[in-house]
Design an enzyme around this catalytic site. Structure first.
Site, short mmCIF file in Angstrom:
data_model
loop_
_atom_site.label_atom_id
_atom_site.label_comp_id
_atom_site.label_asym_id
_atom_site.label_seq_id
_atom_site.Cartn_x
_atom_site.Cartn_y
_atom_site.Cartn_z
N GLU A 1 48.49 12.17 0.90
CA GLU A 1 48.81 11.15 -0.09
C GLU A 1 50.09 11.61 -0.78
OE1 GLU A 1 45.11 10.99 -2.28
OE2 GLU A 1 44.19 9.75 -0.75
N ASN B 1 49.54 15.99 -11.62
CA ASN B 1 49.61 14.83 -12.52
C ASN B 1 48.24 14.33 -12.99
OD1 ASN B 1 49.32 14.01 -9.82
ND2 ASN B 1 50.17 12.00 -10.23
N GLU C 1 42.13 7.42 2.60
CA GLU C 1 40.89 7.92 2.03
C GLU C 1 40.30 6.79 1.20
OE1 GLU C 1 40.69 11.93 0.74
OE2 GLU C 1 42.32 12.59 2.01
N CYS D 1 51.67 8.54 -9.08
CA CYS D 1 52.24 8.16 -7.78
C CYS D 1 52.20 6.66 -7.57
CB CYS D 1 51.46 8.85 -6.67
SG CYS D 1 49.70 8.50 -6.78
P1 NAD Z 1 54.25 19.21 -4.83
O1 NAD Z 1 54.34 18.70 -3.45
O2 NAD Z 1 55.40 19.94 -5.41
O3 NAD Z 1 53.00 20.19 -5.01
C1 NAD Z 1 51.69 19.78 -4.68
C2 NAD Z 1 50.88 20.98 -4.29
O4 NAD Z 1 51.39 21.53 -3.07
C3 NAD Z 1 50.90 22.11 -5.30
O5 NAD Z 1 49.62 22.67 -5.39
C4 NAD Z 1 51.89 23.10 -4.68
O6 NAD Z 1 51.68 24.43 -5.09
C5 NAD Z 1 51.57 22.92 -3.21
N1 NAD Z 1 52.65 23.32 -2.30
C6 NAD Z 1 53.98 23.24 -2.49
N2 NAD Z 1 54.64 23.67 -1.38
C7 NAD Z 1 53.69 24.03 -0.47
C8 NAD Z 1 53.73 24.55 0.85
N3 NAD Z 1 54.88 24.78 1.48
N4 NAD Z 1 52.56 24.81 1.48
C9 NAD Z 1 51.38 24.56 0.87
N5 NAD Z 1 51.27 24.07 -0.40
C10 NAD Z 1 52.42 23.81 -1.06
O7 NAD Z 1 53.86 17.93 -5.73
P2 NAD Z 1 53.70 17.87 -7.32
O8 NAD Z 1 55.05 18.02 -7.91
O9 NAD Z 1 52.60 18.77 -7.73
O10 NAD Z 1 53.18 16.35 -7.52
C11 NAD Z 1 54.02 15.27 -7.65
C12 NAD Z 1 54.16 14.53 -6.33
O11 NAD Z 1 52.86 14.15 -5.86
C13 NAD Z 1 54.92 13.23 -6.45
O12 NAD Z 1 55.78 13.09 -5.34
C14 NAD Z 1 53.83 12.16 -6.42
O13 NAD Z 1 54.25 10.89 -5.98
C15 NAD Z 1 52.86 12.78 -5.48
N6 NAD Z 1 51.52 12.22 -5.66
C16 NAD Z 1 51.03 11.35 -4.72
C17 NAD Z 1 49.77 10.77 -4.89
C18 NAD Z 1 49.20 9.81 -3.89
O14 NAD Z 1 48.01 9.49 -3.98
N7 NAD Z 1 49.97 9.32 -2.94
C19 NAD Z 1 49.02 11.10 -6.03
C20 NAD Z 1 49.56 11.98 -6.96
C21 NAD Z 1 50.80 12.54 -6.77
#
Ligand code: NAD
Length: 498
Positions: free
Chosen positions: A266, A167, A479, A300
């Site tokens: 996060e 995002n 963080e 997020c």
């Molecule tokens: P996601 O969890 O699908 O993917 C994030 C990353 O994790 C990607 O690089 C993906 O390839 C990797 N990944 C997926 N499965 C994995 C596994 N089993 N092992 C290791 N790596 C793996 O998230 P997304 O769809 O890319 O992002 C959206 C989500 O992120 C939303 O839930 C949002 O709320 C959250 N988010 C949180 C924050 C925060 O600061 N709290 C900030 C931004 C986004």
């Protein structure tokens, strides 16, 4: 490949390789995948997919740099390099903005005001923090009367795996890499498979800035059974920092359990805003439009649940509807555009499934609820309408699960106690927002909300020195500011008898 070819810009020919030990390298398996434009569905890059071999090479390069030149730098030398790196990012500001817009489809103005400036700031801020934070010291006497000095020493954690979402690609990646490098660690980054471009481009800028090879490494690929799993399961990774979905966090935590590696997470949110009748309504509307719809709702920290004091409810719904309908949907560079597409067709299918579910669950659609009519090739992009619902019950799935799209549900409340109770009635705890002119109420309510961050009469007002993270299912650890040091360093005690 010659070293010169290896240092060629990896986004110029739209072939994205891994960045390992200061060089762009292809996958030895030859496996690639396509990076698709969310704006028109075209292929914008061919990305090499890392297997175990590339992840092994990247982790080995990170370990060697840690034990080599990077590990030998003094703190002033290291932090000076990071300031120079931030300058180098800014020198190529336009290229970073163009590249991020291409990958994410987000409006040019958002990218140039938020994503890329923060990408540079993340290095500067943490370079300054590590230079200026003291560690503790105590004097005492040993039983024989000798003097004793105890002091604390911070040392890097080691090789840090950094797993990132799509995002805010450069901004959220550097939010982790900035403090990791400032503290003297080395990193292996896995960007989201949806948005690998600026993470790749940063490799080239690391070389320009004189950051030693192996300090910053990038492996591309997917999560399960791909680069994500190989990296988080790698036995020579010392710590894992991750931003993404809560469920992915659970999978990564299982991987981190082997070898007892530290994690910083996060995660997702279903963030509430509480709007009291005494608020500055213009300010509340202007900010709620941002908190709900900016980045097409893919933030997020954004607001998906809005609770409004009953006397203000009809006016608030009408005003937010009017503001949502004024948003201009379109591609990044079209003048006046405020709403881009969702990141992919897969994510659009998910968001549209919630648009349908909300109606099945009895919602009244105040505005939106479908796909906008886009001209020409834009029809192939992943566009959705900004959407507002009312009338859902508190336990409707649309009211409880993170949609991560440009949508929100608005419900009325009668008392302060009720507002706090419904705001906290969620497994998540990332952010909350309170709109009121009553300062006593603001403090009272903020203290009772279960979220890592509460904004009063504002949203997304960030001071990078403050703790950042989520309660409940929204994260583990904090963080930001000195709190990043807790994760990215080991704190040691040295005891001297003299
Ligand atoms: P996601 O969890 O699908 O993917 C994030 C990353 O994790 C990607 O690089 C993906 O390839 C990797 N990944 C997926 N499965 C994995 C596994 N089993 N092992 C290791 N790596 C793996 O998230 P997304 O769809 O890319 O992002 C959206 C989500 O992120 C939303 O839930 C949002 O709320 C959250 N988010 C949180 C924050 C925060 O600061 N709290 C900030 C931004 C986004």
């Amino acid at each position: 490949m010659s070293p010169d070819a290896a240092r060629k810009p990896q986004t110029a020919n739209r072939e994205v390789m891994h960045f390992i030990d200061g060089h762009y390298v292809p996958s030895c398996s030859g496996k690639t995948f396509e990076d698709i434009s969310p704006v028109d569905g075209s292929v914008i890059a061919t990305v090499h997919e890392a297997g175990k071999a590339e992840v092994d090479q990247a982790v080995a390069a990170a370990r060697a740099a840690l034990n080599g030149p990077w590990g030998k730098l003094t703190t002033p030398e290291r932090t000076a390099l990071l300031h120079h790196l931030a300058n180098c990012i800014e020198k190529r500001f336009d290229e970073f903005v163009e590249t991020e817009c291409l990958d994410t489809g987000k409006p040019y103005s958002d990218c140039s005001h938020i994503d890329i400036p923060r990408g540079a700031a993340n290095f500067r801020v943490f370079a300054d923090i590590v230079k200026n934070i003291p560690t503790e010291a105590f004097t005492m006497h040993a039983p024989d009367g000798a003097n004793v000095l105890n002091y604390a020493l911070r040392v890097p954690k080691g090789v840090v795996a950094t797993i990132c979402p799509w995002n805010l690609p450069l901004m959220l990646m550097t939010w982790k890499v900035g403090p990791a490098l400032a503290c003297g660690n080395t990193v292996v980054v896995k960007p989201s498979e949806e948005t690998p471009l600026t993470t790749s481009l940063l490799g080239e800028v690391m070389n320009e800035a004189g950051i030693p090879p192996g300090v910053y490494n990038v492996v591309n690929g997917f999560g399960p059974d791909s680069a994500g799993t190989y990296l988080t399961e790698h036995p020579d990774v010392d710590a894992i920092t991750f931003t993404g979905e809560t469920r992915t966090g659970e999978a990564i935590m299982r991987a981190a359990a082997k070898g007892l590696r530290a994690v910083s997470f996060e995660l997702g949110g279903k963030n509430p805003a509480l709007v009291f009748a005494d608020c500055d309504l213009d300010l509340a509307i202007a900010n709620t439009v941002r908190s709900t719809f900016v980045n097409c709702g893919q933030v997020c920290l954004g607001t998906e649940r809005i609770y409004v004091e009953r006397s203000l409810f009809p006016t608030f719904v009408q005003r937010l509807k009017e503001a949502a309908e004024k948003l201009k949907i379109g591609p990044p560079k079209e003048p006046g555009v405020t709403l881009g597409p969702l990141i992919s067709q897969v994510h659009r299918d998910k968001v549209l499934s919630y648009y349908r579910l909300a109606v099945e669950e009895g919602a009244t659609v105040v505005t939106g609820g479908g796909i906008p009519d886009m001209p020409g090739e834009l029809k192939n992009g992943s566009w959705v309408q900004p959407t507002i619902w009312t009338g859902l019950s508190p336990d409707a799935r649309t009211n409880r699960e993170e949609v991560f799209g440009p949508c929100c549900h608005i419900a009325p409340f009668d008392t302060e106690e009720e507002a706090i109770r419904i705001a906290n009635d969620t497994p998540y705890g990332l952010t909350s927002v309170v709109w009121t002119r009553d300062l006593s109420r603001a403090h009272r309510v903020a203290a009772q909300l279960q979220s890592g961050i509460t904004w009063i009469n504002s949203w997304f007002l960030r001071d990078l020195r403050t703790p950042f993270g989520g309660m409940k299912h929204s994260g583990i650890g904090r963080e930001g500011g000195v709190h990043s040091l807790e994760f990215y360093t080991e704190l040691r005690n040295i005891c001297i008898r003299y």
